[in-house]
Scaffold this motif. Structure first.
Motif, short mmCIF file in Angstrom:
data_model
loop_
_atom_site.label_atom_id
_atom_site.label_comp_id
_atom_site.label_asym_id
_atom_site.label_seq_id
_atom_site.Cartn_x
_atom_site.Cartn_y
_atom_site.Cartn_z
N MET A 58 1.17 -1.37 0.31
CA MET A 58 -0.19 0.02 0.02
C MET A 58 1.13 1.13 0.08
N LEU A 59 1.71 1.33 0.93
CA LEU A 59 2.94 2.44 1.37
C LEU A 59 3.29 2.52 -0.01
N LEU A 60 3.91 1.87 -1.36
CA LEU A 60 4.65 1.63 -2.62
C LEU A 60 3.56 1.95 -3.14
N ILE A 73 -7.61 1.83 -3.34
CA ILE A 73 -8.14 0.24 -3.50
C ILE A 73 -8.19 -0.63 -5.01
N GLU A 74 -8.61 0.91 -6.04
CA GLU A 74 -8.81 0.35 -7.71
C GLU A 74 -7.70 -0.25 -7.98
N ARG A 75 -6.57 0.79 -7.48
CA ARG A 75 -5.08 0.52 -8.10
C ARG A 75 -4.42 -1.02 -7.45
N GLY A 76 -4.90 -0.92 -6.67
CA GLY A 76 -4.25 -2.30 -5.54
C GLY A 76 -4.64 -3.25 -5.60
N HIS A 77 -6.33 -3.22 -5.53
CA HIS A 77 -7.78 -4.48 -5.82
C HIS A 77 -7.34 -5.41 -4.19
N TYR A 78 -7.26 -4.03 -3.26
CA TYR A 78 -7.73 -4.15 -2.41
C TYR A 78 -8.86 -4.42 -1.55
N GLY A 80 -12.29 -3.51 0.31
CA GLY A 80 -12.38 -2.87 0.92
C GLY A 80 -12.47 -2.52 1.98
N ALA A 81 -12.56 -3.88 2.98
CA ALA A 81 -12.79 -3.22 4.98
C ALA A 81 -11.48 -4.29 5.14
N ALA A 82 -11.22 -4.55 4.16
CA ALA A 82 -9.14 -4.57 4.55
C ALA A 82 -8.32 -3.53 4.59
N ALA A 83 -8.49 -2.39 3.15
CA ALA A 83 -7.66 -1.76 3.22
C ALA A 83 -8.31 -0.24 4.44
N ALA A 84 -9.80 -0.47 4.96
CA ALA A 84 -9.85 0.42 5.54
C ALA A 84 -9.00 0.51 6.52
N GLY A 85 -9.35 -0.78 7.82
CA GLY A 85 -8.38 -1.34 8.43
C GLY A 85 -5.73 -1.57 8.58
N ASN A 86 -6.02 -1.76 7.18
CA ASN A 86 -4.66 -1.64 6.54
C ASN A 86 -4.25 -0.14 6.78
N LEU A 87 -5.18 0.62 6.17
CA LEU A 87 -4.94 2.48 6.70
C LEU A 87 -4.40 2.84 7.20
N ARG A 88 -5.67 2.27 8.61
CA ARG A 88 -5.90 2.49 9.86
C ARG A 88 -4.44 2.89 10.37
N ALA A 89 -3.62 1.35 10.08
CA ALA A 89 -2.67 1.23 11.00
C ALA A 89 -2.18 1.54 10.17
N LEU A 90 -1.19 1.88 8.95
CA LEU A 90 -0.60 2.86 9.34
C LEU A 90 -0.17 4.46 8.99
N VAL A 91 -1.62 5.24 9.13
CA VAL A 91 -2.56 6.60 9.67
C VAL A 91 -1.49 6.17 11.21
N GLN A 92 -2.05 5.22 12.53
CA GLN A 92 -1.40 5.10 13.21
C GLN A 92 0.19 4.84 13.62
N ALA A 93 0.89 4.22 12.46
CA ALA A 93 2.12 3.82 12.61
C ALA A 93 2.82 5.31 12.05
N GLY A 94 2.62 6.54 11.65
CA GLY A 94 2.68 7.25 11.23
C GLY A 94 3.23 7.61 9.96
N LEU A 95 3.09 6.52 8.86
CA LEU A 95 3.86 6.28 7.81
C LEU A 95 2.71 6.83 6.74
N VAL A 96 1.19 7.29 7.06
CA VAL A 96 0.22 7.58 6.09
C VAL A 96 -0.53 8.67 6.83
N GLN A 97 -0.34 10.17 5.76
CA GLN A 97 -1.14 11.01 6.30
C GLN A 97 -2.77 11.06 6.28
N GLY A 98 -3.57 10.55 6.82
CA GLY A 98 -4.70 10.21 6.34
C GLY A 98 -5.85 11.11 6.55
N PRO A 99 -7.23 10.50 5.59
CA PRO A 99 -8.55 11.92 6.24
C PRO A 99 -8.49 12.21 7.09
N GLY A 100 -8.85 13.74 7.55
CA GLY A 100 -9.64 13.96 8.95
C GLY A 100 -10.67 13.47 9.30
#
Length: 178
Positions: A58-60, A73-78, A80-100
Motif C-alpha cells: 500500500m505504501l508503494l 483500492i482500485e489501483r491496488g485491488h485491495y 474495502g474493509a481490509a484496506a480500511a483496516g490496513n490504512l488505519r494501521a499505517l496512519v497509527q504507525a505514522g507512515l500515512v497522513q490520512g483523512p481527517g
C-alpha cells in the motif's frame, strides 16, 4: 515442468499445453503470495516488521501520487474493509497522513509522511535490486518486459469480459426482475 503447462520448445501453445492454461490464475496467486513473503523479509531486514507485507505494498501504491482511498483500492485491488483496516494501521504507525475526522474518507487524499516516504524509498530500492537480478542480461530484461506486457493484456482481457457480462446482464432489481 511441474507448473501444469507444457509449452514446446517453439514457444507456441499446443492443444496439450493450452489444456493446462487454467493453472495460470493459480500460478499468479502463488507468485503474489511469494512476493508478499519477499516483502515481509525485506520489511524485517529494514526493521519495519510492524508493517505487514500488504501495508508495504500500500505504501508503494500511494508513493508520490496522493491517491484517494477509492483510487488506492482500485489501483491496488485491495478489498474495502481490509484496506480500511490496513490504512488505519499505517496512519497509527505514522507512515500515512490520512483523512481527517470530518473528511469524506473515500474522496480524501492520502499521502506518505516523512517516515512513510523513507520506508517507501527503501522498499523501491530493494524492489529494483530484485528486478535487476532478474534482468541481468538483455534476454532476461526482454523476458521481464514481455511478461509484464502479457499480464497487463490478460488483465485487460478479463476486465473486458467482466464489463461485457455486466452490460449484457443489465440492471437487476429486487426480487430478480430486470
Amino acid at each position: 515442468m511441474g507448473d501444469g503447462v507444457d509449452v514446446e520448445r517453439t514457444g507456441r501453445l499446443t492443444p496439450a499445453s493450452f489444456a493446462g492454461i487454467h493453472d495460470l490464475p493459480r500460478l499468479l496467486e502463488r507468485l503474489h503470495r511469494r512476493f508478499l513473503d519477499v516483502v515481509r523479509i525485506e520489511l524485517e531486514r529494514l526493521q519495519s516488521a510492524h508493517v505487514t507485507p500488504v501495508q508495504g505494498l500500500m505504501l508503494l501504491t500511494i508513493g508520490d501520487s496522493s491517491p484517494t482511498v477509492q483510487e488506492l483500492i482500485e489501483r491496488g485491488h485491495y478489498l474495502g474493509a481490509a484496506a480500511a483496516g490496513n490504512l488505519r494501521a499505517l496512519v497509527q504507525a505514522g507512515l500515512v497522513q490520512g483523512p481527517g475526522p470530518q473528511d469524506d474518507r473515500r474522496s480524501a487524499r492520502l499521502c506518505l509522511t516523512e517516515a512513510g516516504m523513507a520506508l517507501c524509498r527503501e522498499l523501491r530500492r530493494v524492489e529494483m535490486g530484485h528486478v535487476l537480478a532478474l534482468a541481468r542480461d538483455g534476454e532476461g530484461e526482454a523476458d521481464l518486459l514481455a511478461a509484464y506486457r502479457l499480464l497487463n493484456r490478460l488483465e485487460q482481457s478479463w476486465a473486458d469480459v467482466i464489463r461485457a457480462d455486466a452490460i449484457d446482464a443489465g440492471p437487476v432489481l429486487a426480487g430478480g426482475e430486470v
